[in-house]
Enzyme design. Structure first.
Site, PDB file in Angstrom:
ATOM      1  N   GLY A   7       1.038  -1.151  -0.054  1.00 49.94           N
ATOM      2  CA  GLY A   7      -0.029  -0.035   0.030  1.00 49.94           C
ATOM      3  C   GLY A   7       0.878   1.147  -0.018  1.00 49.94           C
ATOM      4  O   GLY A   7       1.400   1.838   1.026  1.00 49.94           O
ATOM      5  N   LYS A 185      -5.448   7.669  19.798  1.00 50.88           N
ATOM      6  CA  LYS A 185      -5.491   7.897  18.314  1.00 50.88           C
ATOM      7  C   LYS A 185      -6.787   7.821  17.795  1.00 50.88           C
ATOM      8  O   LYS A 185      -7.515   8.717  17.211  1.00 50.88           O
ATOM      9  CB  LYS A 185      -4.515   7.182  17.805  1.00 50.88           C
ATOM     10  N   GLU A 269     -12.963   5.756   6.372  1.00 48.27           N
ATOM     11  CA  GLU A 269     -12.796   4.634   7.359  1.00 48.27           C
ATOM     12  C   GLU A 269     -13.619   4.618   8.478  1.00 48.27           C
ATOM     13  O   GLU A 269     -13.350   3.996   9.402  1.00 48.27           O
ATOM     14  CB  GLU A 269     -11.131   4.874   7.793  1.00 48.27           C
TER      15      GLU A 269
HETATM   16  P1  NAD Z   1      -3.795   6.398   0.944  1.00 45.78           P
HETATM   17  O1  NAD Z   1      -5.208   6.042   0.546  1.00 45.78           O
HETATM   18  O2  NAD Z   1      -2.995   7.402   0.432  1.00 45.78           O
HETATM   19  O3  NAD Z   1      -2.735   4.974   0.216  1.00 45.78           O
HETATM   20  C1  NAD Z   1      -3.196   3.825   0.382  1.00 45.78           C
HETATM   21  C2  NAD Z   1      -2.875   2.992  -0.918  1.00 45.78           C
HETATM   22  O4  NAD Z   1      -2.998   1.617  -0.688  1.00 45.78           O
HETATM   23  C3  NAD Z   1      -3.423   3.535  -2.078  1.00 45.78           C
HETATM   24  O5  NAD Z   1      -2.101   4.059  -2.915  1.00 45.78           O
HETATM   25  C4  NAD Z   1      -4.112   2.173  -2.642  1.00 45.78           C
HETATM   26  O6  NAD Z   1      -3.984   2.117  -4.114  1.00 45.78           O
HETATM   27  C5  NAD Z   1      -3.180   1.206  -1.943  1.00 45.78           C
HETATM   28  N1  NAD Z   1      -3.856  -0.238  -2.005  1.00 45.78           N
HETATM   29  C6  NAD Z   1      -5.285  -0.165  -1.113  1.00 45.78           C
HETATM   30  N2  NAD Z   1      -5.711  -1.490  -1.199  1.00 45.78           N
HETATM   31  C7  NAD Z   1      -4.728  -2.127  -1.937  1.00 45.78           C
HETATM   32  C8  NAD Z   1      -4.649  -3.401  -2.573  1.00 45.78           C
HETATM   33  N3  NAD Z   1      -5.407  -4.644  -2.088  1.00 45.78           N
HETATM   34  N4  NAD Z   1      -3.556  -3.829  -3.496  1.00 45.78           N
HETATM   35  C9  NAD Z   1      -2.577  -3.054  -3.859  1.00 45.78           C
HETATM   36  N5  NAD Z   1      -2.628  -1.667  -3.337  1.00 45.78           N
HETATM   37  C10 NAD Z   1      -3.744  -1.343  -2.403  1.00 45.78           C
HETATM   38  O7  NAD Z   1      -3.805   6.105   2.479  1.00 45.78           O
HETATM   39  P2  NAD Z   1      -2.871   6.784   3.445  1.00 45.78           P
HETATM   40  O8  NAD Z   1      -3.026   8.184   3.613  1.00 45.78           O
HETATM   41  O9  NAD Z   1      -1.278   6.661   2.951  1.00 45.78           O
HETATM   42  O10 NAD Z   1      -3.161   6.127   4.975  1.00 45.78           O
HETATM   43  C11 NAD Z   1      -3.002   4.890   5.093  1.00 45.78           C
HETATM   44  C12 NAD Z   1      -3.272   4.461   6.724  1.00 45.78           C
HETATM   45  O11 NAD Z   1      -2.618   5.268   7.374  1.00 45.78           O
HETATM   46  C13 NAD Z   1      -4.670   4.638   7.007  1.00 45.78           C
HETATM   47  O12 NAD Z   1      -5.363   3.771   7.855  1.00 45.78           O
HETATM   48  C14 NAD Z   1      -4.682   6.164   7.691  1.00 45.78           C
HETATM   49  O13 NAD Z   1      -5.869   6.697   8.395  1.00 45.78           O
HETATM   50  C15 NAD Z   1      -3.298   5.989   8.208  1.00 45.78           C
HETATM   51  N6  NAD Z   1      -2.974   7.513   8.585  1.00 45.78           N
HETATM   52  C16 NAD Z   1      -2.597   8.363   7.531  1.00 45.78           C
HETATM   53  C17 NAD Z   1      -2.070   9.527   7.708  1.00 45.78           C
HETATM   54  C18 NAD Z   1      -1.702  10.493   6.736  1.00 45.78           C
HETATM   55  O14 NAD Z   1      -1.361  11.540   6.908  1.00 45.78           O
HETATM   56  N7  NAD Z   1      -2.116  10.168   5.284  1.00 45.78           N
HETATM   57  C19 NAD Z   1      -1.474   9.704   9.138  1.00 45.78           C
HETATM   58  C20 NAD Z   1      -1.477   8.832   9.952  1.00 45.78           C
HETATM   59  C21 NAD Z   1      -2.202   7.629   9.905  1.00 45.78           C
END
Ligand code: NAD
Length: 312
Positions: A7, A185, A269
């Site tokens: 991911g 969190k 989510e």
């Molecule tokens: P995002 O949507 O930017 O990235 C997720 C990636 O996973 C996408 O590129 C998607 O194409 C890929 N993906 C999903 N399912 C897939 C599969 N089955 N096969 C292949 N690829 C797949 O999400 P993010 O912002 O990076 O967040 C990820 C997690 O971290 C979430 O739970 C979010 O709440 C948490 N989080 C995010 C942040 C932030 O600032 N972005 C901060 C803390 C926590």
């Protein structure tokens, strides 16, 4: 160490970039064609705390990658975790460590269906990240990343991951109570994310409303009651509300990710935050009307916007 990022969106690219720069052998895995194409052809362009860099990185789809990994960081959204685990089963060996820093609740149970519990490392991160365009991301903050092995007596693997995170500037810290940090969190996301998304407002605006005290008290009480009953975690409601208000003041006029998800017509989510609390509370005969109503309203908004609902 051979590391896969399962991911490689906003946060995944940021972690992959830092780990590779410090000498680890990193492969990004994702299904997003355009993102894969741009990174394969031009490298990953990433701005870390305002400083732009470009780095060549290996990237492909999970089903195109066949090497057994030493460690895999999962970085899908919560609703993508199960299908990602199914698609990476073939690169998980008997000693492969799986590190999960996703927001939300219930991920350990999902991971346990695929990996021996002793190899699961749960944690939280306060780094933030976003995608500006395919292959172009930003990554901000100072950390830390708190980690704990799911079987605490087997913590050597987690300590090794903490070391590589420290070496890469991601500020890994071993925690003896990551479950508490995860619940705390979840309270941040279950209040700020959900309320800003529903009220179409930023954190500063929501925390200045006349009903903020009763909303925070209602939601946090439901999280705390379940945390105690289900996981024996003591979340002090008053202390958590004080913490949330201080955090709101610090971040100010920011729109949390759930607001951005609705604005960009992406599924939220919510089922892993307030929805998870509502569902588990029902099972345990606890009352959680705030969390249930918030979940229903977010789903209603997803329906109105024509967003295809993510399933748990
Ligand atoms: P995002 O949507 O930017 O990235 C997720 C990636 O996973 C996408 O590129 C998607 O194409 C890929 N993906 C999903 N399912 C897939 C599969 N089955 N096969 C292949 N690829 C797949 O999400 P993010 O912002 O990076 O967040 C990820 C997690 O971290 C979430 O739970 C979010 O709440 C948490 N989080 C995010 C942040 C932030 O600032 N972005 C901060 C803390 C926590």
């Amino acid at each position: 160490m051979k590391i896969a990022i399962a991911g490689s969106g906003a946060l995944g690219c940021g972690f992959g970039y830092h780990l590779q720069k410090s000498g680890e052998d990193v492969t990004l895995l994702d299904n997003w064609e355009q993102h894969i194409q741009v990174i394969s052809e031009n490298g990953l362009t990433i701005t870390v705390n305002g400083v732009e860099d470009n780095q060549a990185m290996k990237i492909c789809k999970p089903n195109e990658f066949n090497e057994e990994m030493d460690a895999i960081f999962v970085f899908t959204k919560s609703m993508g975790l199960k299908s990602m685990m199914k698609s990476i089963e073939h690169i998980i060996g008997k000693d492969t460590k799986i590190i999960c820093l996703l927001n939300g609740l219930g991920h350990l149970q999902t991971l346990e269906a695929f990996v021996d519990k002793k190899n699961i490392i749960m944690g939280t991160t306060v780094w933030t990240a976003g995608i500006d365009a395919p292959g172009i991301t930003h990554f901000d903050g100072q950390g830390p990343v708190e980690l704990q092995n799911s079987v605490p007596e087997e913590k050597d693997g987690a300590l090794q991951i903490v070391d590589i995170l420290k070496k890469s500037g991601l500020y890994g810290v071993y925690s003896d109570n990551v479950n508490y940090t995860t619940w705390r969190k979840a309270c941040v996301n279950g209040t700020m994310n959900a309320l800003c998304a529903l009220l179409d407002s930023n954190i500063e605006e929501v925390f200045a409303t006349s009903t903020i005290d009763s909303m925070l008290s209602g939601i946090v009480t439901e999280f705390a009651t379940l945390a105690k009953r289900q996981d024996d975690i003591n979340l002090d409601v008053e202390e958590t509300i004080t913490y949330l208000k201080a955090l709101a003041e610090k971040v100010g006029a920011h729109y949390p990710s759930m607001h951005q998800d609705l604005a960009n017509k992406r599924p939220t989510e919510i089922d892993f935050l307030n929805g998870s609390v509502a569902e588990a509370s029902k099972r345990l005969n606890l009352e959680a009307p705030y969390c249930q109503n918030i979940t229903d309203l977010i789903h209603a908004k997803e329906d109105i916007l024509g967003i295809k609902r993510a399933t748990k």
